[in-house]
Design an enzyme around this catalytic site. Structure first.
Site, PDB file in Angstrom:
ATOM      1  N   ASP A  47      46.844  51.025  39.975  1.00  0.00           N
ATOM      2  CA  ASP A  47      45.844  50.119  40.561  1.00  0.00           C
ATOM      3  C   ASP A  47      45.945  48.730  39.924  1.00  0.00           C
ATOM      4  OD1 ASP A  47      43.838  49.401  42.308  1.00  0.00           O
ATOM      5  OD2 ASP A  47      42.206  50.152  41.055  1.00  0.00           O
ATOM      6  N   GLY A  67      29.996  45.087  35.016  1.00  0.00           N
ATOM      7  CA  GLY A  67      30.419  45.146  36.412  1.00  0.00           C
ATOM      8  C   GLY A  67      30.496  46.579  36.874  1.00  0.00           C
TER       9      GLY A  67
END
Length: 659
Positions: free
Chosen positions: A138, A21
């Site tokens: 995050d 990804g």
């Protein structure tokens, strides 16, 4: 543009296998280790990061920190590769997919019990990282991986990833006063102040929990990144149909004020306590969005430069309150890493109301007095500049580097071991002090003394914000310890063979690594001197101050009768006969001091040391004199004090006693 090719070498030890990804800061690949053929994962950073020499330097410097970040719930960093224009972080490969995949598989929300249990494991990972001075910045479902596919999941399968990315790349962004994160999950203080710490991770994990329960994030909806992010600052999260206890926890996690949020460790404990009550509950139906969001009473401002001018213009032009708000959409999962240009802010010019008369201001008496004062001040400034020039005083050193220090004290007689770590973050101008209290054979509890000194002896004691325990200034009139910059840390429970942590934010800026090391050592030594002060009497801080325990009995005992045994605490000042630790046979509850150093009567045992002349009951707490003995002793074990023995005493018959 791909950053690598299948089959290409990565350094001398790895070879790219397949692209998994990509994100805002790089691509994720599987790689094969040349040494043993293991499959690992590699996060390859984008070229703009690799071209930054300061980031490369930080990348190498942070290597030891990230490699040491080991916890069952954290994706372990195995290696870092710096090869020409390529930077890569090598991590364990976690094959079960992410929580984002699980949400898509479940077509929305998870079962409430599963949502709470999974998020508790996320908080476990955050607690471990925060204890080591590392913040994620995050947290979102995409960064929470699973050791097995969701359909085969089990307890302990959660792995939080990308700690290294957030810490390394985030520093580059913060150096230009910027943001890193995903708008759907950004804590409000990041939007309003441009910075975030561990409480920000807690907030983002709260958003994650909300999404796992509701199938959407609380502030998802139409609009730009700014529209979504600003709702974190200005709006309250819409209520979802969960129990009051679960909603109260969500409300705490999503508090606008970072100080109102629980720590990661507290959050994990609370969610595990609530989860069993949701067993069998079905997933929530995906709810419609409210007609409008409830505004907070005093919404914070937004850091200028956090978003582009076009985004701000679009947000200002869009209707905010008119019409129906559509159903909240899917949660965005794109991380943004956005530097914010510094802008010079000039104070507005003062506007003087017009004078009633026509005399120019410069000719008035007030103007002449001000002018004279200005001349004197200017002269004083010139003198001060000369005195404080480099010839008279060295310029202060730059304090823009992240510093870290660790220190471990020797174990105390009670079995308490104290470890301290300090991390200085230039972005916040604070030192984050983490104190880890570990116990050996017995659980420990009660108040503990912690000295948090100033950087220099002439400075005032710093203000300290504690997390993980309640804390207040040490009061010498109560504790008997007259120690400067001392804090009483309360409410701790340290399990036997385990540990617990507290953290403190201290507004200090050490000049360099040597300064931070000296400050940490000064706090440790000041605490040690205080707890070992031989002039102090009293029972305060027993877990730290107790040196030994004496076993006392009467010099002569009549048989058959219970043996009175008194445990006397021994401080640095000597034995304290006025405040016994424990008396057997016991009547009533043990003292708080006894509970603090041993965990209770289950940690106390007496035994016969005179060849059967004494009988100890099944609880090990009551001793009876049975046989005549000219010289006898009794042994005791209490908490970490395991080899205690009384002075000799005699056992006589009742007739001999009368005679």
């Amino acid at each position: 543009m791909q950053l690598a090719q299948t089959g290409e070498a990565l350094g001398a030890s790895y070879r790219f296998s397949g692209r998994v990804g990509s994100g805002a800061v790089g691509e994720v690949w599987t790689v094969t280790a040349a040494a043993d053929g293991r499959t690992l994962a590699a996060k390859v950073l984008r070229p703009e990061h690799a071209d930054d020499p300061s980031l490369v330097e930080r990348f190498v410097r942070e290597r030891s920190v990230l490699l040491a970040l080991q916890d069952p719930q954290i994706v372990m960093v195995r290696d870092m590769v710096v090869e020409g224009p390529r930077l890569a972080i090598i991590m364990d490969y976690v094959p079960g997919g992410s929580l984002r995949d699980a949400l898509q598989q479940e077509a929305g929300a998870l079962r409430p019990e599963d949502a709470l249990n999974v998020t508790a494991e996320v908080f476990d990972a955050l607690a471990a990282a925060h204890a080591r001075g590392v913040t994620h910045r995050d947290i979102k479902p995409d960064n929470v991986l699973l050791a097995r596919p969701w359909s085969e999941r089990g307890q302990g399968d959660v792995r939080v990833s990308d700690f290294g990315i957030a810490d390394v790349v985030g520093e580059r962004v913060r150096q230009t006063t910027g943001l890193i994160g995903t708008p759907q999950y950004m804590p409000p203080e990041l939007i309003s102040q441009g910075r975030s710490g561990p409480p920000g991770d807690v907030y983002s994990a709260g958003v994650l929990l909300y999404e796992l329960l509701a199938g959407r994030t609380p502030f998802a909806g139409p609009g730009t990144d700014f529209s979504v992010a600003y709702r974190h600052v200005s709006a309250q999260p819409p209520r979802i149909p969960v129990t009051d206890a679960v909603w109260n926890m969500l409300d705490r996690l999503l508090a606008k004020d970072p100080d109102q949020r629980p720590t990661a460790r507290e959050a994990a404990s609370t969610l595990r306590r609530l989860a069993p009550g949701l067993a069998g509950a079905a997933p929530l139906a995906r709810a419609e969005a409210p007609a409008d969001f409830d505004d907070v009473e005093r919404p914070a401002t937004v850091v200028r430069g956090a978003f582009t001018a076009a985004e701000l213009d679009a947000f200002a032009a869009a209707p905010q309150d008119d019409g129906e708000v559509p159903e909240l959409g899917e949660a965005g999962s794109a991380t943004i890493a956005r530097p914010m240009p510094r802008r010079e802010v000039r104070p507005p010019k003062a506007v003087r109301p017009p004078e009633e008369d026509t005399v120019p201001f410069w000719r008035t008496r007030k103007a002449l007095l001000l002018a004279g004062t200005a001349v004197l001040l200017l002269a004083a400034m010139v003198v001060g500049f000369i005195v404080l020039s480099p010839a008279h005083q060295a310029a202060p050193q730059a304090r823009g580097e992240r510093l870290a220090a660790q220190l471990q004290d020797t174990a105390l007689p009670t079995g308490l071991t104290v470890s301290r770590s300090a991390t200085y973050e230039p972005s916040t101008g604070e030192v984050r002090l983490t104190v880890t209290y570990a116990a050996q054979k017995a659980p420990l509890s009660g108040d503990l003394l912690e000295v948090v000194p100033a950087l220099a002896e002439t400075d005032a004691c710093p203000a300290v914000t504690w997390d993980g325990a309640s804390a207040g200034r040490n009061q010498a009139s109560i504790t008997g310890l007259d120690i400067e910059c001392g804090w009483k840390v309360s409410g701790l429970a340290i399990p036997a063979g385990g540990s617990t942590q507290v953290t403190a934010k201290v507004p200090l800026a050490p000049a360099d690594q040597q300064g931070l090391d000296a400050w940490l050592r000064a706090g440790s030594e000041a605490t040690r001197r205080a707890i070992q002060d031989p002039t102090v009497n009293g029972t305060a801080y027993p877990v730290q101050r107790l040196q030994n325990v004496e076993v006392r009995t009467p010099a002569r005992v009549v048989t058959p009768s219970p043996l009175t045994i008194t445990l006397i605490p021994v401080w640095a000042s000597g034995a304290d006969e006025l405040n016994p630790l424990y008396v057997s046979p016991a009547s009533g509850k043990p003292s708080q001091m006894f509970e603090a150093v041993s965990g209770g009567e289950k940690a106390l045992r007496f035994s016969d040391a005179c060849g059967g002349a004494l009988a100890v009951d099944s609880s090990g707490l009551t001793v009876t004199a049975l046989q005549i003995s000219p010289q006898c002793t009794v042994r005791a074990s209490v908490g970490n004090f395991t080899d205690l023995q009384s002075p000799p005493f005699s056992i006589t018959s009742r007739e001999n006693s009368v005679g």
